[in-house]
Design a protein around this motif. Structure first.
Motif, short mmCIF file in Angstrom:
data_model
loop_
_atom_site.label_atom_id
_atom_site.label_comp_id
_atom_site.label_asym_id
_atom_site.label_seq_id
_atom_site.Cartn_x
_atom_site.Cartn_y
_atom_site.Cartn_z
N GLU A 70 0.85 -1.19 0.00
CA GLU A 70 0.00 0.00 0.00
C GLU A 70 0.89 1.25 0.00
N PRO A 71 0.31 2.37 -0.45
CA PRO A 71 1.11 3.60 -0.41
C PRO A 71 1.51 3.94 1.03
N ALA A 72 2.74 4.37 1.19
CA ALA A 72 3.23 4.65 2.54
C ALA A 72 2.50 5.82 3.18
N VAL A 73 1.94 6.72 2.35
CA VAL A 73 1.24 7.86 2.94
C VAL A 73 -0.04 7.44 3.64
N SER A 74 -0.52 6.22 3.36
CA SER A 74 -1.76 5.80 4.01
C SER A 74 -1.55 5.46 5.48
N LEU A 75 -0.30 5.43 5.93
CA LEU A 75 -0.03 5.13 7.34
C LEU A 75 -0.21 6.38 8.20
N SER A 76 -0.34 6.15 9.50
CA SER A 76 -0.43 7.30 10.40
C SER A 76 0.95 7.93 10.56
N GLY A 77 0.97 9.13 11.10
CA GLY A 77 2.24 9.84 11.26
C GLY A 77 3.25 9.03 12.06
N GLY A 78 2.78 8.42 13.17
CA GLY A 78 3.69 7.65 14.00
C GLY A 78 4.23 6.43 13.26
N GLN A 79 3.35 5.80 12.50
CA GLN A 79 3.80 4.65 11.71
C GLN A 79 4.79 5.09 10.64
N GLN A 80 4.47 6.21 9.99
CA GLN A 80 5.37 6.70 8.95
C GLN A 80 6.76 6.96 9.52
N GLN A 81 6.80 7.52 10.74
CA GLN A 81 8.11 7.83 11.29
C GLN A 81 8.90 6.55 11.55
N ARG A 82 8.20 5.50 12.00
CA ARG A 82 8.94 4.25 12.21
C ARG A 82 9.33 3.62 10.87
N ILE A 83 8.52 3.86 9.83
CA ILE A 83 8.94 3.41 8.49
C ILE A 83 10.23 4.12 8.10
N CYS A 84 10.30 5.40 8.41
CA CYS A 84 11.51 6.15 8.08
C CYS A 84 12.72 5.60 8.83
N GLY A 138 6.61 14.99 16.24
CA GLY A 138 5.22 15.08 15.79
C GLY A 138 4.36 13.92 16.27
N LEU A 139 4.90 13.12 17.17
CA LEU A 139 4.19 11.88 17.49
C LEU A 139 3.49 11.94 18.84
N ASP A 140 2.47 11.10 18.97
CA ASP A 140 1.76 10.98 20.23
C ASP A 140 2.61 10.18 21.22
N PRO A 141 2.27 10.23 22.50
CA PRO A 141 3.11 9.57 23.51
C PRO A 141 3.29 8.07 23.26
N ILE A 142 2.26 7.42 22.75
CA ILE A 142 2.39 5.97 22.55
C ILE A 142 3.41 5.67 21.45
N SER A 143 3.27 6.37 20.33
CA SER A 143 4.24 6.18 19.25
C SER A 143 5.64 6.55 19.72
N THR A 144 5.72 7.63 20.49
CA THR A 144 7.02 8.05 21.01
C THR A 144 7.64 6.94 21.84
N GLY A 145 6.81 6.34 22.69
CA GLY A 145 7.31 5.25 23.52
C GLY A 145 7.83 4.11 22.67
N LYS A 146 7.12 3.81 21.58
CA LYS A 146 7.56 2.71 20.72
C LYS A 146 8.90 3.01 20.08
N VAL A 147 9.04 4.26 19.60
CA VAL A 147 10.30 4.62 18.97
C VAL A 147 11.44 4.54 19.99
N GLU A 148 11.18 5.10 21.19
CA GLU A 148 12.23 5.08 22.21
C GLU A 148 12.62 3.65 22.57
N ALA A 149 11.61 2.81 22.67
CA ALA A 149 11.90 1.41 23.02
C ALA A 149 12.76 0.75 21.95
#
Ligand SMILES: Nc1ncnc2c1ncn2[C@@H]1O[C@H](COP(=O)(O)OP(=O)(O)OP(=O)(O)O)[C@@H](O)[C@H]1O
Ligand SMILES: [Mg+2]
Lengths: 301, 283, 297
Positions: B175-189, B209-220
């Protein structure tokens, strides 16, 4: 201005509302005037198109489109002119599209803002402004006489190509610049060279814009008469051109010829030719518009 | 062709014993085997102001080094210098050296393409290319001339897992990568930069630009990634800096004010300016 | 890797050549016009050009009637295309609802794409007879007819360039004016248009430039009489422009004859006019095209 209404004891309170009502009226009259003036500008366009189609469509037939002229062009078809315009447009594209896109890539992706780049931009603006008949003279002097191409499709295409170049360059550059810079940065950061970045990211994203520009440029080339007068166009040819070194008939020149140079020309043939030329041009125009709106709808940025 | 793991430059002319001539007074750590040494680095942009002033900094392997400080401190500038992305900006003056594994990456002879494959970067705003998720991930491989589909597939899976997003996208790779949420896109990056198996990962406020949950995932995922990579992170808040920093450098107005172990700088900073900033008194 | 580098260098230099091609072409056009046109200056004494008769068969090469013809037609075209063009641009950019914009812009583009022979054709068949009847003229092939159609041809240029200029005026200007209590009407005339002044000026210059250089239409509808236009009534008499002269006569002259070189000389004059117009337009419009977006940070 509504705030003024609250100070009911001051003089302005009685003046302001009416004053603002007057301004509203001025605006309304002004806008109506603008609308009317715009209608004056655009209705003739519609009228011309409708006039040509309503007078010319009856003349269109299989024979008219696919047969040679007869009786000193006073009957028969306009096939050689259609074929000629087709080849000329194709020939123009062959030269101007790669050159124009290359130049636009240079300006948008490589050039830094310096004196030379400025010179290129000025040159492009000038190319866009040179009268078409002067292109005709230039084509005659350089291609036909100096380079000994004679009056030929090659000479005509080259002349038209140079004339079309500025349109293609500026629309392509605009399309390239519209691609967000962040894509370039990301591509470079992933180990892309500049050319890889252009080829894989920038060009595909700019493609619809480029196509629009190319079509609009070629539309202009297809309708031009003055540049082909001395470089390729033939009054009448009994057979189709067999190579790029042959002269050819062309729709716009043919229309000119039959509407001014041949006495006793049946009016339907004139309008019929105009319809074919107009259809050619309008189709390109519509293509450009469709590409543009299609691309806008599916763009991901 | 495994272009991205080969050395940038053949021999290693680097003086590993390079000694800072003017060590910042507050500079505490002298690493024995650093991955990156920034040596007396000064950088000016075309507007004339010096955005980095004589920076000396050694960045260790297998750790998260945090560069923090108020806006305009030069953090991004330093980050972009480490993979020469700043070549794209109108930099007018660069002085000093940046040694990566003993090679001066600022030298003109360096192969910047290979350097950028070795030093990945993730930006503040998630920028996915207008392609599918899979194409985004394999983009770097394609650029390097790697066409082998199985290598592609392996790299995609490995890096998506490392960026902790495999489960979310494994069924929708085309699927096009833009269809992901911002937090998902950042982890794709993040995953996209991991595909090239870099040795260093630079992250410039990756969670701003991410919400706390996405932030936590990236930090982890960063915590896991540091086992294998050298990570340099510009955090988007002091709190984040304190959470993830193994080492931390405080930048102010283009100067490196203080550089020490993360725990210390946030609990017991040496410089009063660091203290003010950490305690939220300015910036 | 070596091959890749080589390819990169090759492509880069090819692209660079394309970039510089525009300069090369302008240069070549100038060189070839000079090459074919300058012999005229040697063969024909200067005062010959300054007489009021253009009659090549008798070696009379008075350029004044041709220049006068071009001027009067262009001036006529400018008089009504400039206001109409600007007003339409204002309407499209500032007043028209979205749906109207979506119709008007492509329509104006269609006008810009109509071949000039086509307009000449309509001119001959529709406008010329109508004018002759309406104004009771001996012939409808007049400077006025040419000006009318040329004006129409200049309009799309004026509209699209001026509209771009109006669009480029920052929203904040308008918002500031409206917030201060100005009506939209006042905002347009007091704020937006003045802010877009240089762009609108460029639009006018480019539009007029197009009118001077137009060939086929004028050749078909202006009657092509090489008489110097004098007095107000001249607008309703036949004239002959520089462009039409070249187009009509180049096909019949022997290559290398004096007449041939003089026609190229007229080409040089046209080239110089367009060069001047466009250089001025370029210097007005030249804004820095820097990418505003910084590297992601
Ligand atoms: N591409 C550029 N061109 C010109 N000047 C720049 C550029 N990038 C940064 N600067 C300048 O360099 C200085 C440092 O900027 P930098 O982006 O490195 O700071 P930062 O610490 O990352 O700030 P922030 O927290 O806002 O991201 C600033 O004064 C900035 O204006
Ligand atoms: Mg930053």
């Amino acid at each position: 201005m509504t705030a003024g209404n609250n100070f009911s004891t001051t003089v302005e309170s009685r003046v302001l509302p009416s004053f603002s009502r007057r301004r509203k009226w001025i605006q309304r009259i002004g806008f109506t005037g603008l609308t009317l003036a715009t209608l004056v500008t655009v209705t003739p366009i519609l009228l011309i198109v409708i006039h040509i189609f309503s007078n010319g469509l009856p003349a269109i037939s299989w024979e008219f489109l696919f047969e040679f002229p007869r009786d000193g062009m006073r009957s028969g078809g306009i096939f050689p002119a259609i074929v000629g315009t087709f080849w000329l447009t194709l020939g123009t594209a062959a030269f101007s599209v790669p050159l124009g896109i290359g130049a636009a890539i240079y300006l948008s992706e490589y050039a830094t803002e310096n004196r030379w780049t400025r010179a290129i931009r000025i040159a492009i603006i000038n190319l866009a402004g040179i009268p078409s008949i002067v292109y005709g003279l230039f084509g005659l002097g350089l291609f036909v006489i100096f380079l000994r191409m004679g009056t030929s499709i090659l000479a005509g295409s080259l002349t038209l190509a140079i004339m079309t170049l500025p349109v293609i360059i500026s629309t392509t550059e605009e399309a390239l610049r519209a691609v967000p810079n962040s894509f370039r940065v990301v591509s470079i950061s992933l180990g892309g060279t500049r050319w890889q970045t252009i080829r894989r990211v920038v060009l595909p994203q700019a493609l619809p814009g480029i196509l629009t520009g190319v079509v609009l440029g070629l539309e202009r080339a297809a309708g031009e008469t003055a540049p082909i007068l001395f470089t390729v166009a033939a009054f009448y040819l009994a057979r189709l051109p067999s190579s790029i070194f042959d002269a050819t008939m062309a729709l716009p020149y043919h229309l000119f010829v039959i509407s001014t140079q041949v006495p006793g020309m049946p009016i339907q043939i004139q309008y019929g030719t105009a319809v074919v030329l107009l259809t050619f041009v309008l189709l390109m125009n519509i293509t450009a518009t469709v590409i543009r709106s299609w691309a806008r709808a599916r763009r991901q940025w | 062709m495994n272009a991205f793991n080969s050395d940038l430059n053949e021999p290693s002319p680097v003086p590993m014993e390079v000694k800072p001539r003017a060590l910042n007074a507050s500079m505490e750590i002298v690493l024995t085997d650093p991955k990156i040494i920034v040596e007396h680095l000064s950088i000016s942009y075309s507007d004339g102001t010096e955005s980095l002033k004589d920076i000396y900094l050694a960045i260790p392997k297998n750790a998260i080094t945090v560069l923090f400080g108020p806006a305009g401190g030069g953090k991004s500038t330093l980050l972009r210098t480490i993979n020469r992305l700043n070549d794209l900006a109108d930099v007018v003056k660069v002085q000093g050296h940046v040694w990566l594994d003993g090679v001066d990456i600022l030298s003109p002879e360096i192969d910047v393409i290979k350097l950028r494959r070795k030093v990945g970067i993730v930006f503040a705003r998630p920028v996915v290319l207008p392609l599918t998720i899979r194409q985004n991930l394999t983009y770097g491989l394609e650029l390097a001339g790697q066409k082998d589909r199985t290598i592609h597939a392996d790299a995609v899976e490995r890096s998506l897992k490392a960026a902790a997003i495999w489960d979310e996208v494994k069924d929708r790779l085309d699927e096009p990568a833009v269809s992901l949420s911002g937090g998902q896109q950042q982890r794709i990056c993040l995953a996209r930069s991991l595909v090239l198996e870099p040795e260093v990962i630079l992250l410039d406020e990756p969670t701003s630009g991410l919400d706390p949950i996405s932030t936590g995932k990236v930090e982890a995922s960063l915590q896991t990634l540091k086992e294998n990579y050298t990570i340099v992170l510009v955090p988007h808040s002091v709190q984040q800096a304190a959470r993830v920093a193994d080492y931390a450098a405080f930048f102010l107005g283009g100067e490196l004010i203080e550089y020490t172990i993360g725990k210390q700088i946030f609990t017991n900073p040496l410089d009063s300016r660091t203290e003010d900033y950490v305690e939220g008194r300015f910036g | 890797m070596k091959a890749g580098k080589f390819k990169d260098i090759l492509i880069t230099s090819l692209i660079k050549v394309c970039g510089y091609s525009a300069i090369i072409f302008v240069g070549m056009i100038f060189v070839f016009l000079i090459k074919e046109g300058s012999p005229a200056l040697i063969r024909v004494p200067l005062e010959n050009f300054l007489q009021l008769r253009w009659y090549p068969i008798e070696d009379r090469f008075g350029l004044l009637p041709l220049i006068g013809g071009s001027l009067i037609v262009t001036l006529g075209a400018a008089i009504f295309s400039i206001p109409l063009g600007i007003v339409s641009a204002v309407y499209i950019a500032e007043v028209a609802p979205r749906w109207a914009r979506e119709i008007l812009k492509p329509l104006v583009e269609v006008l810009g794409g109509l071949p000039s022979v086509m307009l000449g054709f309509i001119g001959i068949l529709v406008i010329v007879p109508a004018l002759r009847q309406a104004l009771n003229l001996p012939t409808g092939l007049t400077a006025f007819t040419g000006a009318l159609i040329l004006g129409g041809m200049a309009i799309p240029t004026i509209v699209s360039v001026a509209e771009d200029a109006l669009d480029a005026v920052p929203k904040t200007y308008r918002e500031a004016a409206l917030a201060m209590g100005a009506t939209r009407w006042q905002t347009i005339w007091k704020v937006t248009l003045p802010a877009a002044k240089s762009g609108v000026l460029t639009a006018v210059m480019l539009g007029v430039g197009r009118a001077i250089g137009e060939t086929m239409t004028v050749m078909m509808v202006t009657g092509n009489a090489a008489v110097f236009p004098t007095g107000f009534g001249a607008i309703f008499k036949p004239v002959r422009t520089m462009t039409a002269t070249i187009a009509a006569e180049m096909g019949e002259v022997a290559s290398g004859s004096t007449h041939y070189h003089v026609l190229f000389l007229i080409g040089i004059i046209l080239f110089l006019i367009s060069l001047t117009v466009n250089l001025i337009a370029a210097s007005v419009v030249f804004r820095q095209r820097k990418r505003t977006e910084r590297i992601l940070s």
